[in-house]
Design a protein around this motif. Structure first.
Motif, short mmCIF file in Angstrom:
data_model
loop_
_atom_site.label_atom_id
_atom_site.label_comp_id
_atom_site.label_asym_id
_atom_site.label_seq_id
_atom_site.Cartn_x
_atom_site.Cartn_y
_atom_site.Cartn_z
N HIS A 1 0.85 -1.19 0.00
CA HIS A 1 0.00 0.00 0.00
C HIS A 1 0.88 1.24 0.00
O HIS A 1 1.98 1.23 0.53
N THR A 2 0.33 2.27 -0.61
CA THR A 2 1.00 3.58 -0.63
C THR A 2 0.09 4.60 0.04
O THR A 2 -1.12 4.39 0.16
N LYS B 1 -1.00 7.28 -1.17
CA LYS B 1 -2.05 7.71 -2.10
C LYS B 1 -3.20 6.71 -2.10
O LYS B 1 -4.38 7.10 -2.16
N ASP B 2 -2.83 5.39 -2.09
CA ASP B 2 -3.90 4.37 -2.06
C ASP B 2 -4.74 4.51 -0.80
O ASP B 2 -5.99 4.40 -0.84
N GLY C 1 -6.94 7.41 -1.16
CA GLY C 1 -8.07 7.09 -2.05
C GLY C 1 -9.11 6.23 -1.35
O GLY C 1 -10.32 6.42 -1.52
N LEU C 2 -8.63 5.24 -0.54
CA LEU C 2 -9.58 4.41 0.21
C LEU C 2 -10.37 5.25 1.22
O LEU C 2 -11.60 5.06 1.39
#
Length: 620
Positions: free
Chosen positions: A356-357, A359-360, A363-364
């Motif tokens: 995971h990053t 940004k992810d 976004g989540l």
């Protein structure tokens, strides 16, 4: 040197007074084109002040002897903030005398004609309007300075002109009163207008060696009158040749014109010299003013900084403990920051291992927020529909219960008629049939895909049930005797059942007594639990208060430092305010010094002019 004759100038063999220009304002004739170049009476403020300070008391109407301190108004002095108007301006009789004096002066000087037809009555000075005051003031001031033009607002214009004329009671009126004249402030305004009337009368009565001052217009009129007199005498003597008189008049006019031109040239040269001196003095004064301001500001700053340093030295001893506490808190905060940084790095490594990053995750989080909002909207809609459905269910439940009660009452009636076992009754052929069953049953499983009909709610139709009831009525008549025989047997059975019911009731009463005892025990246990809960809640609140006090004590050092910083900032603001106030005071003092210096300079120049005029007179 203080005599009015000392301010006269020589012009073409005649003595001309600047104050004599005032007399021309009392004349209704038009000014000549050449006289339009004459300077305003107030163009030289110092000379005007000198003339005002040396005015003899003017002739006033007989009622002026009753006016208190009218002599003081004829010699205006510079008003100070402590000057109080000694005139009884609240006395009705005194106000009436002032109104009459002003009215007589305006009437005698053709106020209505020169003011463009503005009406003048006793009511004008008794209940004036703002327009009446403006016209009267402009008329009185034009008598003093006929060349002045009113261009500013009336409150600013009046205030500036009264200050120029050195009105002694200027502090008793303000700009608001001048901008809005009414009955409450009219006495002070009327006193000011009366002062202008007395000033006009004093200027009109200026004399030179017991004779009226000679003006340029007066000389022109005298020459023209001589020409008319000589021509009229020639006309009486039957002489038709007036050319010698006309040529003599032209020669005198030419001589006067040359003298006026020479005087204008001299005045322009003198004006240029005075302007040059004024510019030089203004530059020197500005340099001196700036130097004085800087010196005083530096001295004041030095004293204040010394006091500030002494204060800081006295407080320096207390700062050591505070700084130690602050250093300890800073050290603790740095340790916590290091721990938080390590936790942050560990979390980032775990996320990277999981693929995971940030940004992810963001976004989540964003998608979760959107879904949460959609869920909230859907839940709100579901709640609305549930409320509507609940209302409908309640209505249906009420209708169902009403119908159920009605059917129960009907079945009870059927049972009382002996039809409770109609479903098990045997017909005449000996067959067990349900055709004579009159009991109604409420259907539970109702169809929901189509509109409800009576047959969908009740297991039988009302019409068929009615027919069966009529048939059964005929059967009742045939079986009633049989039931009478059976009733005796049933009565015996009923008695037996009554005895059983009585026994059951006694058992019920015993059970109810046990239930009451158990309920009392339950209430006692519940009250004990409630008291224990309250005690625990109080203990929890006490612990929370202790925790808050510990937090407050922990942050007390930081709060003290912030409070001291705010106190220092407040002291700084106060010092800035004091500096600004002292600067304003110094500015006012310098302005008064400038005015005094300019007045002294102009008075010295006027004395030199007087000395020069006296020297010319003695040489002639």
């Amino acid at each position: 040197m203080n005599d009015p004759s000392s301010i006269l100038r020589r012009n073409n063999g005649h003595r001309l007074s600047v104050a004599g220009a005032t007399r021309s304002s009392f004349r209704s004739s038009q000014f000549e084109t050449g006289s339009a170049k004459r300077k305003s009476l107030l163009s030289t403020p110092a000379s005007t002040k000198r003339r005002q300070s040396s005015l003899p008391p003017g002739s006033t109407p007989s009622s002026s002897q009753q006016l208190h301190s009218s002599q003081q108004q004829q010699a205006p002095v510079t008003a100070s903030p402590s000057v109080i108007d000694p005139r009884p301006l609240r006395d009705k009789n005194y106000i009436s005398l002032l109104q009459q004096e002003v009215y007589d002066f305006l009437s005698a000087n053709k106020f209505e004609i020169e003011s463009g037809g503005h009406p003048l009555t006793q009511r004008t000075l008794r209940q004036p309007t703002q327009r009446d005051f403006v016209v009267v003031f402009q008329f009185l001031y034009h008598k003093i300075d006929p060349f002045h033009r009113f261009t500013k607002t009336i409150d600013n214009e009046v205030f500036i002109l009264l200050r120029t004329l050195n009105y002694p009671y200027l502090e008793t009126i303000n700009r608001t009163q001048i901008a809005s004249v009414n009955s409450s402030n009219w006495p002070a305004i009327l006193g000011m207008l009366y002062w202008l009337v007395k000033l006009n009368l004093s200027l009109a009565d200026l004399t030179i060696d017991g004779t009226d001052p000679i003006l340029v217009d007066d000389q022109l009129d005298q020459i023209f009158i001589d020409y008319i007199r000589q021509s009229y005498r020639a006309f009486i003597n039957n002489e038709d040749d007036y050319s010698p008189f006309l040529s003599n008049m032209k020669e005198k006019f030419d001589e006067m014109t040359k003298g006026i031109i020479e005087d204008i040239g001299n005045l322009e040269i003198e004006n240029q010299q005075l302007q040059t001196q004024l510019d030089t003095l203004t530059k020197e004064l500005s340099i001196l003013e700036q130097s004085e301001l800087k010196s005083k500001a530096l001295e004041s700053d030095l004293v204040k900084f010394k006091a500030y340093i002494e204060t800081m030295e006295s407080r320096k001893l207390k700062w050591s403990d505070v700084l130690d506490k602050i250093r300890e808190e800073v050290t603790n905060c740095e340790k916590e920051l290091i721990e938080l940084e390590s936790d942050k790095q560990r979390c980032q490594l775990e996320l990277e291992v999981q693929g995971h990053t940030p940004k992810d995750i963001d976004g989540l989080y964003t998608e979760r927020d959107k879904l949460t909002r959609l869920i909230d909207v859907t839940n709100s809609r579901i709640e609305e529909l549930e409320n509507q459905l609940r209302i409908k269910e309640i209505e249906c439940q009420r209708g169902f219960e009403s119908l159920d009660n009605f059917i129960k009452q009907y079945n009870a009636m059927v049972y009382r008629m002996g039809t409770a076992s109609a479903s098990s009754q045997v017909d005449k052929d000996g067959n067990n049939s349900n055709s004579n069953s009159y009991e109604l049953t409420l259907l539970v499983n109702l169809p929901t895909s189509k509109p409800l009909l009576p047959a969908d709610i009740i297991n039988k139709t009302i019409s068929s049930q009615k027919v069966q009831l009529l048939q059964y009525k005929s059967q009742i008549n045939t079986t009633i005797h049989k039931h009478q025989d059976d009733s005796i047997k049933l009565q015996e059975q009923l008695d037996l059942m009554s005895e059983q019911i009585t026994e059951k009731r006694e058992e019920i009463e015993t059970l109810e007594a046990k239930l009451s005892a158990n309920k009392t025990t339950y209430d006692e246990i519940y009250e004990t639990m409630t008291n224990d809960t309250t005690t625990y809640s109080m203990q929890i609140e006490k612990l929370e208060r202790e925790l808050r006090s510990i937090k407050i004590n922990t942050n007390q050092g930081l709060i003290e430092v912030e409070n001291r910083s705010q106190a220092i900032q407040i002291e700084y603001d106060e010092l800035i305010h004091q500096i600004q106030a002292e600067r304003s005071t110094l500015h006012d003092r310098v302005q008064r010094l400038i005015e005094f210096t300019i007045g002294f300079k102009i008075n010295m120049q006027q004395n030199l002019e007087d000395l020069e005029s006296l020297a010319i007179q003695e040489s002639n």
